[in-house]
Write an enzyme that holds these catalytic residues in place. Structure first.
Site, PDB file in Angstrom:
ATOM      1  N   GLY A  16       0.652  68.529  -6.292  1.00  0.00           N
ATOM      2  CA  GLY A  16       1.174  67.207  -6.668  1.00  0.00           C
ATOM      3  C   GLY A  16       2.665  67.215  -6.961  1.00  0.00           C
ATOM      4  CG  ASP A  37      -3.986  69.757  -5.582  1.00  0.00           C
ATOM      5  OD1 ASP A  37      -2.946  69.608  -6.252  1.00  0.00           O
ATOM      6  OD2 ASP A  37      -4.689  68.784  -5.198  1.00  0.00           O
ATOM      7  CB  SER A  40      -8.161  63.843  -5.181  1.00  0.00           C
ATOM      8  OG  SER A  40      -7.390  64.071  -6.339  1.00  0.00           O
ATOM      9  CE  LYS A  91       0.837  60.902 -10.209  1.00  0.00           C
ATOM     10  NZ  LYS A  91       2.051  61.636  -9.880  1.00  0.00           N
ATOM     11  CB  SER A 131       1.746  61.741 -21.156  1.00  0.00           C
ATOM     12  OG  SER A 131       2.383  60.490 -21.101  1.00  0.00           O
ATOM     13  CE1 TYR A 156      -2.319  60.126 -17.198  1.00  0.00           C
ATOM     14  CE2 TYR A 156      -1.038  58.673 -18.620  1.00  0.00           C
ATOM     15  CZ  TYR A 156      -1.151  59.835 -17.884  1.00  0.00           C
ATOM     16  OH  TYR A 156      -0.111  60.708 -17.848  1.00  0.00           O
ATOM     17  CE  LYS A 160      -2.200  63.480 -18.772  1.00  0.00           C
ATOM     18  NZ  LYS A 160      -2.461  64.713 -18.002  1.00  0.00           N
ATOM     19  CG  PHE A 185       9.760  61.449 -23.207  1.00  0.00           C
ATOM     20  CD1 PHE A 185       9.266  62.623 -23.778  1.00  0.00           C
ATOM     21  CD2 PHE A 185       9.825  60.320 -24.004  1.00  0.00           C
ATOM     22  CE1 PHE A 185       8.878  62.678 -25.121  1.00  0.00           C
ATOM     23  CE2 PHE A 185       9.462  60.360 -25.352  1.00  0.00           C
ATOM     24  CZ  PHE A 185       8.990  61.535 -25.905  1.00  0.00           C
ATOM     25  CG  LEU A 207      11.980  51.758 -12.613  1.00  0.00           C
ATOM     26  CD1 LEU A 207      11.821  50.310 -12.160  1.00  0.00           C
ATOM     27  CD2 LEU A 207      12.725  51.818 -13.950  1.00  0.00           C
ATOM     28  CG  ASP A 310       5.244  48.372 -19.403  1.00  0.00           C
ATOM     29  OD1 ASP A 310       4.651  49.426 -19.117  1.00  0.00           O
ATOM     30  OD2 ASP A 310       5.856  47.670 -18.565  1.00  0.00           O
TER      31      ASP A 310
HETATM   32  N1  UDP Z   1       8.945  48.910 -14.338  1.00  0.00           N
HETATM   33  C1  UDP Z   1       9.436  47.762 -13.753  1.00  0.00           C
HETATM   34  N2  UDP Z   1       9.051  47.470 -12.474  1.00  0.00           N
HETATM   35  C2  UDP Z   1       8.213  48.266 -11.763  1.00  0.00           C
HETATM   36  C3  UDP Z   1       7.724  49.467 -12.358  1.00  0.00           C
HETATM   37  C4  UDP Z   1       8.105  49.746 -13.659  1.00  0.00           C
HETATM   38  O1  UDP Z   1      10.190  47.019 -14.374  1.00  0.00           O
HETATM   39  O2  UDP Z   1       7.886  47.941 -10.611  1.00  0.00           O
HETATM   40  C5  UDP Z   1       9.350  49.263 -15.719  1.00  0.00           C
HETATM   41  C6  UDP Z   1       8.202  49.349 -16.695  1.00  0.00           C
HETATM   42  O3  UDP Z   1       7.927  48.087 -17.242  1.00  0.00           O
HETATM   43  C7  UDP Z   1       8.759  50.332 -17.730  1.00  0.00           C
HETATM   44  C8  UDP Z   1       9.663  51.243 -16.905  1.00  0.00           C
HETATM   45  O4  UDP Z   1       9.922  50.543 -15.696  1.00  0.00           O
HETATM   46  O5  UDP Z   1       9.562  49.633 -18.649  1.00  0.00           O
HETATM   47  C9  UDP Z   1       9.016  52.582 -16.582  1.00  0.00           C
HETATM   48  O6  UDP Z   1       7.749  52.332 -16.018  1.00  0.00           O
HETATM   49  P1  UDP Z   1       6.901  53.470 -15.322  1.00  0.00           P
HETATM   50  O7  UDP Z   1       5.636  52.844 -14.806  1.00  0.00           O
HETATM   51  O8  UDP Z   1       7.750  54.198 -14.322  1.00  0.00           O
HETATM   52  O9  UDP Z   1       6.603  54.514 -16.484  1.00  0.00           O
HETATM   53  P2  UDP Z   1       5.905  54.294 -17.935  1.00  0.00           P
HETATM   54  O10 UDP Z   1       7.008  54.319 -18.927  1.00  0.00           O
HETATM   55  O11 UDP Z   1       5.140  53.017 -17.890  1.00  0.00           O
HETATM   56  O12 UDP Z   1       5.027  55.482 -18.049  1.00  0.00           O
END
Ligand code: UDP
Length: 350
Positions: A16, A37, A40, A91, A131, A156, A160, A185, A207, A310
């Site tokens: 992965g 692995d 999947s 995940k 995490s 999820y 953890k 993080f 993101l 979030d």
């Molecule tokens: N985010 C966003 N648009 C997206 C995906 C994520 O604005 O298409 C924001 C999300 O709301 C968070 C940050 O990006 O504030 C990080 O999100 P991610 O899913 O990467 O990681 P998380 O912190 O949720 O584990």
């Protein structure tokens, strides 16, 4: 030749995103590695990418870590390990809400299987992928390892937390066992060679893959989830850690336990937790703009509703990792975002 040469590490879930980067760093540090692995959520081409980077073949066993029998006969009976790095888990937060049993079954069974085989085969050291999700929204920031965990807001996240607890109690009961849980993080980026990186199936949840796919024209626009948070620009704050830096943290964690075992260190806790982040909060909008700036591409985006679940803001206190583990984040955000884009371009043939 490195003194680590004879140490073999099992990387469970090693095909992965984080597993491949960690395998590269382990091999470059002189460890022997075996990847297990079930593919999947990974592709054999990722293992080929690792092999290209390190310039040799890497033992790979296609096996489901939940299948204790198969893991015993095809992996633990064939190789002699002194350490295991356990990545093998699902995940996707949203999917875990829809299918909690799938997450509990897979993420806990694979851990139980690995732990029981470690006990059976006298394998001493475990690194576990935890995490920052275990903190929920902390009242005080940055989050330290002593910041109280809050009940996870997804199955999820709960896996953890439960996994950390399972490891803690198992280590307490088995005197030869040591474990380090690394609380990641937000891992982002790719290997500077662009030979390995993150390959999400379908529409990305995270993101940076969404940003790179939007820049590549695969997605029309990025939705920035929430612009009315209590943060400087209204978007969420996160701590984005380069995947190569994160991979190195695993190598350091293995080395720490191998040394502690060799030196019979009684003074050190056999179960330890470290935050792995940069210590610097970055907002979603800042990240998008930085990506555009360093790569000279535009990322069409619009402000959208908050995404349920979030947290508003979280970043790491890194003192414990810096001072006790002897690890710190080294790559700067610009280089990380350049690497993420180089990888996406390679995947898309751009
Ligand atoms: N985010 C966003 N648009 C997206 C995906 C994520 O604005 O298409 C924001 C999300 O709301 C968070 C940050 O990006 O504030 C990080 O999100 P991610 O899913 O990467 O990681 P998380 O912190 O949720 O584990």
């Amino acid at each position: 030749m490195s003194s680590n040469k004879q140490k073999t590490v099992l990387v469970a879930g090693g095909a992965g995103y984080i597993g491949t980067h960690t395998t590269v760093e382990l091999i470059e540090a002189g460890y022997e590695v075996v990847i297990a692995d079930n593919l999947s959520n990974a592709d054999l081409s990722a293992v080929r990418g690792v092999e290209q980077i390190v310039g040799r073949s890497v033992p790979f066993v296609e096996v489901d870590c939940c299948d204790t029998e198969a893991l015993r006969s095809r992996v633990f009976e064939r190789y002699a390990f002194d350490s295991v790095i356990h990545f093998a888990a699902y995940k996707a937060v949203g999917e875990s809400v829809a299918e909690p049993l799938k997450y509990f079954r897979n993420n806990l069974d694979s851990l139980l299987s690995v732990l029981s085989l470690m006990q059976e085969f006298d394998v001493h050291n475990l690194v576990f992928s935890s995490s920052a999700t275990v903190y929920g929204q902390p009242e005080q920031l940055p989050a330290t390892e002593l910041t109280p965990r809050q009940r996870a807001n997804s199955p999820y996240g709960l896996t953890k937390q439960m996994s950390e607890d399972i490891i803690q109690d198992t280590v307490a009961a088995i005197p030869f066992l040591r474990a380090i849980a690394l609380r990641y993080f937000n891992p982002i980026g790719a290997h500077p060679s662009a030979l390995i990186g993150e390959l999400p199936k379908g529409v990305p949840n995270n993101l940076v893959p969404f940003i790179t796919q939007t820049a590549a024209g695969v997605r029309k626009e990025l939705a920035v989830f929430g612009d009315d948070y209590d943060t400087p620009d209204g978007s969420c704050l996160r701590d984005y850690i380069d995947v190569v830096d994160l991979a190195r943290a695993h190598v350091v964690a293995v080395g720490r336990m191998v040394a502690a075992t060799a030196e019979k260190r009684e003074d050190r806790e056999r179960y330890e937790i470290f935050n792995i982040g940069t210590g610097t909060p970055v907002s979603v909008l800042e990240l998008v703009h930085r990506f555009e700036e360093v790569n000279g591409v535009s990322v069409p985006h619009r402000l959208a509703e908050r995404r349920p679940g979030d947290v508003e803001k979280i970043w790491a206190a890194t003192d414990k990792a810096n001072n006790e583990l002897g690890w710190r984040a080294e790559r700067n955000l610009g280089d990380t975002l350049r690497a993420a884009w180089a990888w996406e371009k390679r995947v898309r043939g751009l």
